[in-house]
Design an enzyme around this catalytic site. Sequence first.
Site, PDB file in Angstrom:
ATOM      1  N   GLU A   1      39.374 -27.844 -40.721  1.00  0.00           N
ATOM      2  CA  GLU A   1      38.079 -28.403 -41.108  1.00  0.00           C
ATOM      3  C   GLU A   1      38.100 -29.913 -41.310  1.00  0.00           C
ATOM      4  OE1 GLU A   1      36.214 -26.374 -44.308  1.00  0.00           O
ATOM      5  OE2 GLU A   1      36.469 -24.402 -43.414  1.00  0.00           O
TER       6      GLU A   1
ATOM      7  N   GLU B   1      38.582 -18.213 -40.898  1.00  0.00           N
ATOM      8  CA  GLU B   1      38.163 -17.985 -42.287  1.00  0.00           C
ATOM      9  C   GLU B   1      36.790 -17.348 -42.294  1.00  0.00           C
ATOM     10  OE1 GLU B   1      38.126 -21.354 -44.978  1.00  0.00           O
ATOM     11  OE2 GLU B   1      40.074 -22.016 -44.240  1.00  0.00           O
TER      12      GLU B   1
HETATM   13  C1  GCO Z   1      37.247 -24.368 -46.523  1.00  0.00           C
HETATM   14  C2  GCO Z   1      38.664 -24.287 -46.765  1.00  0.00           C
HETATM   15  C3  GCO Z   1      39.059 -23.298 -47.814  1.00  0.00           C
HETATM   16  C4  GCO Z   1      38.042 -22.961 -48.855  1.00  0.00           C
HETATM   17  C5  GCO Z   1      37.121 -21.866 -48.416  1.00  0.00           C
HETATM   18  C6  GCO Z   1      36.039 -21.543 -49.401  1.00  0.00           C
HETATM   19  O1  GCO Z   1      36.827 -23.764 -45.561  1.00  0.00           O
HETATM   20  O2  GCO Z   1      36.522 -25.033 -47.239  1.00  0.00           O
HETATM   21  O3  GCO Z   1      39.315 -24.003 -45.597  1.00  0.00           O
HETATM   22  O4  GCO Z   1      40.142 -23.960 -48.339  1.00  0.00           O
HETATM   23  O5  GCO Z   1      38.654 -22.567 -50.024  1.00  0.00           O
HETATM   24  O6  GCO Z   1      36.495 -22.231 -47.237  1.00  0.00           O
HETATM   25  O7  GCO Z   1      35.248 -22.659 -49.653  1.00  0.00           O
END
Ligand code: GCO
Length: 471
Positions: A169, A375
């Site tokens: 990200e 994710e």
């Molecule tokens: C993100 C990160 C994670 C977060 C999850 C929840 O996507 O922001 O990769 O570290 O903890 O997404 O916000």
Amino acid sequence: MAPPLPAGFPPAFTWGAATASYQIEGAWRDDGRGLSIWDTFSHEPGNVAGGDTGDVACDHYHRSAQDVALFGEMGLGAYRFSVAWPRIQPTGAGQPNAKGLDFYSRLVDNLLAAGIAPVLTLYHWDLPQALQDVGGWTSRETALRFGDYAEIVAAALGDRVHTWTTLNEPWCSSFLSYASGIHAPGLHDDAAALAAAHHLNFAHGLGAQAVRSVLDERARVSVTLNVHAIRAASSSEADLDAKRQIDAVGNEIFIGPMLEGSYPEDLLSDTAAISDWAFVRPGDLIDAQQPIEALGVNYYSTSTVRRLPKGQVATGSGGHGSTGYSPWVGAGSVEFLPPTGPLTAMGWNIEPEALTTLLTDLHRRFPDLELMVTENGAAFEDEVGPSGVSDPRRIDYLDRHIGAVGAAIEAGVPVTAYFVWSAMDNFEWAYGYAKRFGLIYVDYATQERVWKDSARWYRDLIAAHGEHRGQ
Ligand code: GCO
């Protein structure tokens, strides 16, 4: 009750769960680890809810063998984790710290022994503080250092790690970190965020080349983007243009250079008053556009935007990853509408169909690119009751989003893996320990791990699918 076998998924599909170094490891001073920007940021009062820090977190650094055993019991086919750069190079440059590498080497061995494929992210936001002291991602030096670091890690773990992700990200590591100030290093400088975004694109390219130079075709190289699912509030020309603008600064700013080798013209003109983009040097975009075997997509929720009358200041939040402030540089007249419908504990809306659309659209545009959902998950207010942790809303969230991935696969999209965020509760950045995303509940006072119902549900789903392990 065992969940029904989800439709659409091929036998070789990989079921996984994800974490990130700073969010779980703790042990912030152990074995020569250097400071990261998140150590500095979280120690400064007012930056993280409850004054929480990652000093101890889930103490995973000392408990990784037990944690891997839990992941094995869950039947995970893959585990996505990140390497803390300051454990490997305490100041972000120079000779590797053997003890730091040893930790990840043991972790990888334990995973493989449990039949779990390691999926390694090189950078999930914990930049060595020493590099921030000389500009962090606003400096192209940081990208060069990242290339060196990638080479070190590839040389140490490449004999056992197959799937490599350069960055997680980069939108968060640039806009939330350098413009909105809600992530480390906490700066409020729109021009700096654009420079950071470019240097992250460049770093991705250098990192990908470094991994490739060490491992050749043995490596599957990827990058993970939080591709924003943006909706226009209406079909008016003004609102559609607001959507275009947010797409440019939220998505195309990374997709363009990494996958097409250029920045879109509209991004450059939208941001012309902020930056002349002089930090883009000849050749950078050739470096940034490296062949990758897969694109990682992180998806949580959608955002709806509308154009505000000229002169009005932007309001609202961009949903996942952003809050309270609109970190959309150059998007001064866009409003993010408050999300509607049932919300997660993060205040994010729940819209699984948008995940199908997002994957389908990416596939239409990049037909040869394999996709992984790196994710997806939800925070809810979990509590330990007499019979453990009952979290039916998380089960419902995961069930519907896995269904959405299945729908994309049935439509012909080559999605090969799905990772729940997160394998266990952890340090949720600016929210500290107040938000729980885990399949496994963590009691931070005792470090006890408690299975949530969702963990059992996921275990049963994986088993129903035939315990396919892969990647
Ligand atoms: C993100 C990160 C994670 C977060 C999850 C929840 O996507 O922001 O990769 O570290 O903890 O997404 O916000």
